[in-house]
Design an enzyme around this catalytic site. Structure first.
Site, short mmCIF file in Angstrom:
data_model
loop_
_atom_site.label_atom_id
_atom_site.label_comp_id
_atom_site.label_asym_id
_atom_site.label_seq_id
_atom_site.Cartn_x
_atom_site.Cartn_y
_atom_site.Cartn_z
N THR B 22 0.85 -1.18 0.00
CA THR B 22 0.00 0.00 0.00
C THR B 22 0.89 1.24 0.00
O THR B 22 1.85 1.34 0.75
CB THR B 22 -1.06 -0.04 1.14
OG1 THR B 22 -1.95 1.04 0.93
CG2 THR B 22 -0.46 0.04 2.51
N CYS B 28 -4.02 7.96 6.65
CA CYS B 28 -4.56 6.59 6.65
C CYS B 28 -3.62 5.65 7.40
O CYS B 28 -2.44 5.94 7.58
CB CYS B 28 -4.69 6.06 5.23
SG CYS B 28 -5.98 6.86 4.26
N HIS B 45 -6.18 -0.78 3.97
CA HIS B 45 -5.74 0.62 3.91
C HIS B 45 -6.90 1.45 4.49
O HIS B 45 -7.84 1.80 3.79
CB HIS B 45 -5.46 0.98 2.44
CG HIS B 45 -4.90 2.35 2.21
ND1 HIS B 45 -3.93 2.59 1.26
CD2 HIS B 45 -5.16 3.55 2.77
CE1 HIS B 45 -3.64 3.88 1.25
NE2 HIS B 45 -4.37 4.49 2.15
#
Lengths: 200, 160
Positions: B22, B28, B45
């Protein structure tokens, strides 16, 4: 919805032209080319894929304004352009963004975003107070999602994107205007106001 | 090597080999679950801490901390993991625009706290973390070994 987006594009077009005029002045009247702003409504998944190179390093000057409506505006430069601009402004050559370069870029971003807001304020007949801008040098994707999360975007997002470039200096970048959802209520009032005026 | 990119709000699962990646974790949080005996790994994520009713939480459970953890467990168990053997690792939750810091907890901080709370609720031990700060991150879970590599721009990658 289409007329709102058209109205939004119009606002963005004038906002971006104000912003790039002020940039041009800082660059001794370098000629800047602007694309017609694209206003788009993206679903969350489309927004997640909106940034083509999420690992690319960019410099972003960002303002979150909370006023008659809430919105985010951002000025984003790829690293190479940011280095060019920083060198132009500070006469200091470097392969990374120095502290001096960063404060120069923050100031340029502040002036550009301030001009964008001035245009929005005039066109919408609404007083908008400038806010303190922030700067980050980081991965494009990380910056993008932080802006979306800051705005509390969970379903769809309206993005107004204007790309600008100049040949005199190797420089190109983006101006983003990302209003929160309440902007549509604001626009509805404004657009119906304008339509009433026109039909008179 | 088989690389699977996990985009904002999504969940990826692999078994045996390959890497779950990711990119561009800002506020995040990347959450990985790994069962070393089955060599099953899952990565989410996470975008925000809490989902709301009538939201897209069923369609995209990976987006919110409160729905992402149970969904990660589900996905990994379906791929052959044993739910009692999970180890979790987390990365992200930064506050990129450092000079806008206020007394309020940042989105990133709320995300990190929510993810940790959920993992505790499911009694999953957190065996590695690299969170908060002001820099964006890339997170990769190598499914053959369970190693998680975290990269911050301009710094050496670290293993957590």
């Amino acid at each position: 919805m289409k007329e709102k987006l058209d109205f939004l594009s119009e606002l963005g077009s004038i906002g971006a032209s104000y912003a790039t005029t002020s940039l041009s002045k800082m660059l001794h009247d370098a000629k800047l080319k602007l694309t017609v702003p694209q206003s788009r409504i993206l679903s969350f998944s489309e927004a997640a894929n909106f940034i083509p190179n999420p690992e690319e390093i960019v410099v972003c000057v960002y303002m979150r304004m909370i006023d008659a409506f809430e919105a985010n505006i951002a000025f984003i430069l790829p690293l190479k352009s940011a280095l060019t601009l920083a060198e132009y402004l500070t006469s200091e050559k470097s392969d990374h963004i120095t502290e001096l370069g960063q404060s120069a870029l923050l100031e340029v971003g502040n002036i550009m975003l301030g001009s964008y807001l001035t245009a929005l304020s005039m066109l919408s007949g609404t007083k908008l107070n400038p806010v303190v801008p922030a700067i980050a040098v980081d991965m494009n994707g990380a910056i993008w999602e932080s802006i979306l999360a800051d705005a509390g975007i969970t379903d769809f997002v309206t993005v107004l994107d204007t790309h600008f470039s100049t040949d005199q200096l190797e420089l190109s970048g983006h101006l983003f205007f990302i209003p929160d959802h309440d902007f549509y209520q604001f626009l509805t009032r404004k657009v119906s106001g304008f339509l009433l005026e026109e039909s008179k | 090597m088989n690389e699977v990119f996990v985009n904002m709000g999504q969940i990826g699962v692999l078994r045996g080999k390959g890497v779950l990646v990711t990119v561009g974790l800002g506020s995040c949080v990347g959450v990985s679950l790994y069962d070393p005996s089955a060599k099953v790994g899952a990565l989410a994520h996470v975008f925000l801490a809490k989902s709301r009713a009538n939201s897209d939480r069923e369609l995209m459970p990976g987006k919110y901390a409160d729905t992402a953890i149970p969904a990660l467990i589900d996905f990994a168990v379906k791929a052959g993991a044993n739910r009692n053997k999970f180890e979790a690792k987390i990365a992200g939750g930064a506050h990129l625009f450092d000079n806008l810091r206020s007394d309020m907890p940042s989105v990133g901080q709320k995300n990190v706290e929510a993810v940790i709370e959920q993992l505790n609720n499911y009694s999953i031990p957190i065996t590695g973390k690299d969170v908060l700060g002001k820099r964006g991150r890339k997170m990769s879970l190598y499914v053959d070994s369970g190693i998680v590599v975290v990269t911050i721009i301009g710094q050496e990658s670290i293993q957590i």
